[in-house]
Scaffold this motif. Structure first.
Motif, PDB file in Angstrom:
ATOM      1  N   SER A 182      59.496 -13.599  -9.776  1.00  0.00           N
ATOM      2  CA  SER A 182      59.485 -12.585 -10.449  1.00  0.00           C
ATOM      3  C   SER A 182      58.011 -12.241 -11.036  1.00  0.00           C
ATOM      4  O   SER A 182      57.035 -13.086 -11.127  1.00  0.00           O
ATOM      5  N   ALA A 183      57.476 -10.857 -11.497  1.00  0.00           N
ATOM      6  CA  ALA A 183      56.128 -10.531 -12.022  1.00  0.00           C
ATOM      7  C   ALA A 183      56.179 -10.762 -13.487  1.00  0.00           C
ATOM      8  O   ALA A 183      57.292 -10.876 -14.088  1.00  0.00           O
ATOM      9  N   ALA A 184      55.016 -10.680 -14.107  1.00  0.00           N
ATOM     10  CA  ALA A 184      54.935 -10.568 -15.470  1.00  0.00           C
ATOM     11  C   ALA A 184      55.251  -9.354 -16.016  1.00  0.00           C
ATOM     12  O   ALA A 184      54.368  -8.626 -16.272  1.00  0.00           O
ATOM     13  N   ASN A 238      50.275  -2.184 -14.131  1.00  0.00           N
ATOM     14  CA  ASN A 238      49.838  -3.453 -14.583  1.00  0.00           C
ATOM     15  C   ASN A 238      50.788  -4.017 -15.626  1.00  0.00           C
ATOM     16  O   ASN A 238      50.700  -4.991 -16.196  1.00  0.00           O
ATOM     17  N   GLY A 239      51.854  -3.008 -15.738  1.00  0.00           N
ATOM     18  CA  GLY A 239      53.034  -3.691 -16.660  1.00  0.00           C
ATOM     19  C   GLY A 239      52.910  -3.446 -18.025  1.00  0.00           C
ATOM     20  O   GLY A 239      53.639  -3.749 -18.798  1.00  0.00           O
ATOM     21  N   SER A 259      55.780 -10.834 -21.675  1.00  0.00           N
ATOM     22  CA  SER A 259      56.309 -11.598 -20.779  1.00  0.00           C
ATOM     23  C   SER A 259      55.828 -12.985 -21.175  1.00  0.00           C
ATOM     24  O   SER A 259      54.731 -13.070 -22.005  1.00  0.00           O
ATOM     25  N   GLY A 260      56.848 -14.042 -21.504  1.00  0.00           N
ATOM     26  CA  GLY A 260      56.115 -15.217 -22.125  1.00  0.00           C
ATOM     27  C   GLY A 260      56.456 -15.494 -23.673  1.00  0.00           C
ATOM     28  O   GLY A 260      56.471 -16.601 -24.073  1.00  0.00           O
ATOM     29  N   ALA A 261      56.652 -14.298 -24.323  1.00  0.00           N
ATOM     30  CA  ALA A 261      56.910 -14.317 -25.771  1.00  0.00           C
ATOM     31  C   ALA A 261      58.188 -14.922 -26.196  1.00  0.00           C
ATOM     32  O   ALA A 261      59.189 -14.221 -25.275  1.00  0.00           O
ATOM     33  N   ALA A 262      58.434 -15.499 -27.053  1.00  0.00           N
ATOM     34  CA  ALA A 262      59.995 -16.245 -27.406  1.00  0.00           C
ATOM     35  C   ALA A 262      60.360 -15.040 -28.149  1.00  0.00           C
ATOM     36  O   ALA A 262      59.695 -14.158 -28.715  1.00  0.00           O
ATOM     37  N   PRO A 263      61.943 -14.995 -28.376  1.00  0.00           N
ATOM     38  CA  PRO A 263      62.476 -13.976 -28.973  1.00  0.00           C
ATOM     39  C   PRO A 263      62.069 -13.971 -30.412  1.00  0.00           C
ATOM     40  O   PRO A 263      61.891 -14.929 -30.991  1.00  0.00           O
ATOM     41  N   GLY A 264      61.804 -12.704 -31.071  1.00  0.00           N
ATOM     42  CA  GLY A 264      61.413 -12.573 -32.367  1.00  0.00           C
ATOM     43  C   GLY A 264      59.836 -12.485 -32.636  1.00  0.00           C
ATOM     44  O   GLY A 264      59.176 -12.528 -33.507  1.00  0.00           O
ATOM     45  N   GLU A 290      65.482 -19.718 -13.897  1.00  0.00           N
ATOM     46  CA  GLU A 290      65.327 -20.833 -14.961  1.00  0.00           C
ATOM     47  C   GLU A 290      63.928 -20.552 -15.655  1.00  0.00           C
ATOM     48  O   GLU A 290      63.959 -21.609 -16.567  1.00  0.00           O
ATOM     49  N   ALA A 291      63.295 -19.545 -15.716  1.00  0.00           N
ATOM     50  CA  ALA A 291      62.154 -19.168 -16.798  1.00  0.00           C
ATOM     51  C   ALA A 291      62.554 -18.294 -17.746  1.00  0.00           C
ATOM     52  O   ALA A 291      63.205 -17.312 -17.386  1.00  0.00           O
ATOM     53  N   PRO A 292      62.277 -18.352 -18.985  1.00  0.00           N
ATOM     54  CA  PRO A 292      62.453 -17.394 -19.777  1.00  0.00           C
ATOM     55  C   PRO A 292      62.004 -15.940 -19.757  1.00  0.00           C
ATOM     56  O   PRO A 292      60.940 -15.819 -19.353  1.00  0.00           O
ATOM     57  N   GLN A 293      62.989 -15.078 -19.535  1.00  0.00           N
ATOM     58  CA  GLN A 293      62.663 -13.685 -19.255  1.00  0.00           C
ATOM     59  C   GLN A 293      63.890 -12.829 -19.706  1.00  0.00           C
ATOM     60  O   GLN A 293      64.892 -12.894 -19.007  1.00  0.00           O
ATOM     61  N   GLN A 294      64.023 -11.942 -20.744  1.00  0.00           N
ATOM     62  CA  GLN A 294      64.884 -11.344 -21.302  1.00  0.00           C
ATOM     63  C   GLN A 294      65.107  -9.690 -20.843  1.00  0.00           C
ATOM     64  O   GLN A 294      64.324  -8.850 -21.281  1.00  0.00           O
ATOM     65  N   ALA A 295      66.487  -9.671 -20.124  1.00  0.00           N
ATOM     66  CA  ALA A 295      66.867  -8.196 -20.089  1.00  0.00           C
ATOM     67  C   ALA A 295      65.970  -7.310 -18.985  1.00  0.00           C
ATOM     68  O   ALA A 295      66.511  -6.319 -18.793  1.00  0.00           O
ATOM     69  N   PHE A 296      64.931  -7.616 -18.569  1.00  0.00           N
ATOM     70  CA  PHE A 296      64.093  -6.744 -17.893  1.00  0.00           C
ATOM     71  C   PHE A 296      63.066  -7.569 -16.928  1.00  0.00           C
ATOM     72  O   PHE A 296      62.308  -8.499 -17.505  1.00  0.00           O
ATOM     73  N   VAL A 297      63.089  -7.239 -15.748  1.00  0.00           N
ATOM     74  CA  VAL A 297      62.128  -8.056 -14.869  1.00  0.00           C
ATOM     75  C   VAL A 297      61.714  -7.434 -13.703  1.00  0.00           C
ATOM     76  O   VAL A 297      62.409  -6.282 -13.180  1.00  0.00           O
ATOM     77  N   GLY A 298      60.734  -7.681 -12.968  1.00  0.00           N
ATOM     78  CA  GLY A 298      60.305  -6.953 -11.771  1.00  0.00           C
ATOM     79  C   GLY A 298      60.186  -8.010 -10.446  1.00  0.00           C
ATOM     80  O   GLY A 298      59.518  -9.297 -11.024  1.00  0.00           O
ATOM     81  N   PHE A 299      60.379  -7.885  -9.330  1.00  0.00           N
ATOM     82  CA  PHE A 299      60.258  -8.538  -8.142  1.00  0.00           C
ATOM     83  C   PHE A 299      59.320  -7.916  -7.216  1.00  0.00           C
ATOM     84  O   PHE A 299      59.788  -6.950  -6.641  1.00  0.00           O
ATOM     85  N   PRO A 300      58.089  -8.214  -7.067  1.00  0.00           N
ATOM     86  CA  PRO A 300      57.164  -7.633  -6.414  1.00  0.00           C
ATOM     87  C   PRO A 300      57.493  -8.008  -4.687  1.00  0.00           C
ATOM     88  O   PRO A 300      57.908  -8.987  -4.347  1.00  0.00           O
TER      89      PRO A 300
END
Length: 395
Positions: free
Chosen positions: A42-44, A95-96, A74-79, A383-393
């Motif tokens: 996945s992308a950031a 560039n996202g 991406s990478g930020a914890a919930p909240g 298995e890496a944190p990423q909530q609800a939205f993601v991109g696969f290049p």
């Protein structure tokens, strides 16, 4: 003693009988099959704090809608590092980065569509205000600024599906009236929001997905319904541009959540028992189907592959019909955690297998020239944190 010609014919017949069931089973393609450019990594991308139910890509912008109230990098914890976005958000595709576009809705967004000139975004869902204006379950905002437009639809129930043609916007959902006029879960409006009164088919239950043929003469519906225009048409129906019911040979045995249409094929994904993806001719003859151990909630075509998302964990060997509570594959063909890719021609399983977690999984898929986007209720990808939205290049 059996003569040799007769023995040869008997052996051929026996071999054919043994091999025939194998032709009905789903198969797996090699890593070199078409669609192999899809990447598992996945992308950031930005995340949301709730479900993403709809995604559209318009030029260099990705628009999303759903049940969220904030987005974060991406990478930020919930909240943490959250930016308010009420059920609608937009990001740059190159560039996202988060765009300033922020119309906001006061309820969930289930469907998005764009105008032909890409200047307007149509929004469907379950809300009463959009971009600060009163709009009941359907409305339109400007693609550049998020400002409200004059478009009114005002339904009395949730809008689950939108499809725009050159002159019409089709709505599907759970509503029974549009602009104070009786409409049973399906309606057509002009692009300015005027109800087309001569087009008035009806379904007895929710319409979740709408697709229209390239020549705009046929409208395909999928959903929980069993009856359309007073006739038995379980889960998938074909209408004319005038609303007349057209023949369909073999209906799905499952509620259809999404349809994808090509010139020669109608692909349907849905629930029960477990999940299904099936391919039909445009006249309704079934070409192939596969079964999973959980619902299929979204499908999309990308780079020569048919992608599917849902809350499944495995692809099953064979198909098992009949009503039942819950579902487990009697035999597992291959594990697939909420995302999979198939051959559009044969239904063969392809190697793409990113891993999404959660019980509810993936609800939306969209593609650009370089990336596949997925939205849903997951909190991890591979298995890496990423909530609800993601991109696969694509590789």
């Amino acid at each position: 003693m059996l003569d040799r010609p007769l023995l040869r014919r008997a052996l051929v017949a026996a071999t054919s009988l043994m091999l025939a069931p194998l032709a009905l089973l789903p198969v797996m393609e090699t890593a070199h099959a078409g669609g192999s450019r899809l990447g598992n990594i996945s992308a950031a991308t930005y995340q949301t704090n709730g479900r993403v139910s709809a995604i559209i890509v318009v030029r260099n912008t990705i628009y999303i809608g759903g049940d969220f109230t904030a987005v974060r990098p991406s990478g930020a914890a919930p909240g943490t590092r959250e930016v308010p976005r009420a059920h609608l958000a937009a990001f740059r595709a190159d560039n996202g980065r988060l765009r300033a576009w922020n119309p906001g809705a006061n309820g969930s967004v289930s469907a998005l569509a764009t105008s032909a000139d890409r200047k307007v975004i149509y929004v469907g869902g379950k809300f009463s205000r959009l971009a600060g204006a009163r709009r009941h379950n359907a409305g339109a905002v400007k693609a550049a600024t998020g400002a409200i437009t004059r478009f009114h639809a005002n339904t009395n129930g949730e809008v689950l599906a939108l499809y725009r043609t050159r002159s019409r916007l089709y709505l599907g959902g759970s509503f029974t009236s549009v602009r104070h006029t009786h409409r049973k879960r399906i309606a057509a409006l002009t692009l300015g929001g005027r109800l087309i009164r001569t087009w008035h088919p009806g379904a007895n239950n929710s319409v979740r997905t709408i697709q229209v043929s390239r020549d705009r003469t046929k409208v395909f519906l999928g959903g929980e319904f069993n009856i359309v225009n007073g006739r038995s048409e379980p889960h998938l129906a074909k209408l004319s541009s005038t609303g007349k019911l057209l023949p369909w040979r073999r209906h799905p045995g499952f509620p259809v959540w999404q349809i994808v249409l090509t010139k020669k094929r109608v692909f349907a994904g849905g629930n029960g028992p477990g999940g299904r993806v099936a391919a039909y001719t445009t006249g309704g003859r079934k070409a192939w189907s596969i079964q999973t151990d959980g619902g299929v909630q979204t499908i999309a075509l990308s780079d020569g592959a048919l992608l599917a998302g849902g809350h499944f964990r495995n692809v099953c060997v064979g198909n098992i019909g009949g009503p039942q509570i819950g579902f487990d594959c009697l035999q597992v063909l291959a594990p697939r955690a909420h995302l999979l890719a198939l051959s559009p021609k044969t239904g063969a399983l392809r190697p793409w297998k990113p891993h999404a977690n959660s019980g509810l999984g993936v609800f939306s898929l969209a593609t650009s020239a370089s990336t596949v986007y997925a939205g849903g209720v997951f909190t991890e990808i591979n298995e890496a944190p990423q909530q609800a939205f993601v991109g696969f290049p694509r590789s």
